[in-house]
Design an enzyme around this catalytic site. Sequence first.
Site, PDB file in Angstrom:
ATOM      1  N   HIS A 123       0.785  -1.232   0.000  1.00 24.96           N
ATOM      2  CA  HIS A 123       0.000   0.000   0.000  1.00 24.96           C
ATOM      3  C   HIS A 123       0.818   1.283   0.000  1.00 24.96           C
ATOM      4  CE1 HIS A 123      -0.181   0.027   4.733  1.00 24.96           C
ATOM      5  NE2 HIS A 123       1.028  -0.240   4.262  1.00 24.96           N
ATOM      6  N   HIS A 124       2.153   1.195   0.023  1.00 24.99           N
ATOM      7  CA  HIS A 124       2.966   2.405  -0.048  1.00 24.99           C
ATOM      8  C   HIS A 124       3.311   2.795  -1.486  1.00 24.99           C
ATOM      9  CE1 HIS A 124       3.209   2.373   4.226  1.00 24.99           C
ATOM     10  NE2 HIS A 124       3.953   1.274   4.284  1.00 24.99           N
ATOM     11  N   ALA A 125       3.108   1.909  -2.440  1.00 27.97           N
ATOM     12  CA  ALA A 125       3.373   2.241  -3.837  1.00 27.97           C
ATOM     13  C   ALA A 125       2.284   3.176  -4.340  1.00 27.97           C
ATOM     14  CB  ALA A 125       3.430   0.975  -4.687  1.00 27.97           C
ATOM     15  N   ASP A 166      -0.696   5.078   2.469  1.00 33.22           N
ATOM     16  CA  ASP A 166      -0.522   6.362   1.791  1.00 33.22           C
ATOM     17  C   ASP A 166      -0.549   6.248   0.275  1.00 33.22           C
ATOM     18  OD1 ASP A 166       1.935   4.957   2.115  1.00 33.22           O
ATOM     19  OD2 ASP A 166       3.080   6.794   1.766  1.00 33.22           O
TER      20      ASP A 166
END
Length: 307
Positions: A123-125, A166
């Site tokens: 989920h940070h990509a 993010d």
Amino acid sequence: MTELSVVWSPDYTAHDVPDHHRFPMGKYEAVARRLVADGIVPGFDAFHVPIAAPASWLELAHDGDYVDGVLTQSLPDDVQRRIGFRVTEPISRRARTSAAGTTLAARMALEHGAAASAAGGSHHASREGGAGFCVFNDVGVAASALLAEGAISRALVIDLDVHQGDGTARIFEADDRVFTLSLHCEKNWPRRKARSDLDIGLPEGMGDAAYLDALSDALDIVLDSPKPDLVFYNAGVDPHADDRLGLLSLSDDGLLARDRMVAERVMALGLPLCGVLGGGYSKDVEALAGRHAGMFRALGEGLARYA
């Protein structure tokens, strides 16, 4: 009982990442073994195996030049440093397969009511590129592909990894068809937060009871109308008290209660639920596998109750 469809591939493990790396690459094989040993999946031949996602899917959620750099292993050094890996051919293949695995699990959830991938939750990509051990945002790719096809018109992302989702928030920040919830430790990484549709930043050290109360309140909000056609659940186990990168204090029982709460509340409404693994950074990969297995167990119980 309807058997839970679980997606897994040997390519979820990139064997060129050393054992001493902070990212516990060995947990993906350990999770698969645990699911079979616990009878959640009847055998290794019962896993649904994805093929690598094509560039056309990946470019629905990511910049085309970045996708090309991953697929050709030609990313600039600073981009690879933000990811936390050298993007080798096995890492590239792993990222493509993980994105395809979540997409396959999402399709199966639409058909059967619930399904899960034994990877994903990257989920940070964001659209511009990867970060924090995340190369391609698998939920971003899967939701974008299903929306583009018209298979769904609305999606909800319930992200319970200890770190804010993010990248997912940024991918969908201008898309009102996807609602993003992130329940995370406020003082944990990333220091510069994105804006999810609903962010709930929790204080360090929060234990089971207070966490479950906060989650219940959040679910009351996001499961109110309008209803999504599909729910993605990032079931990271890094809120655990023993996690190296966590800062919350959940127990094994607390994590399982969390997973059961999400499955119960979502599936009681008749909403398809697609689970992904998310984070978990203990050095003990067998303990990690046991914690991750809770999400699959909870989804299977939900199918038994609501299928």
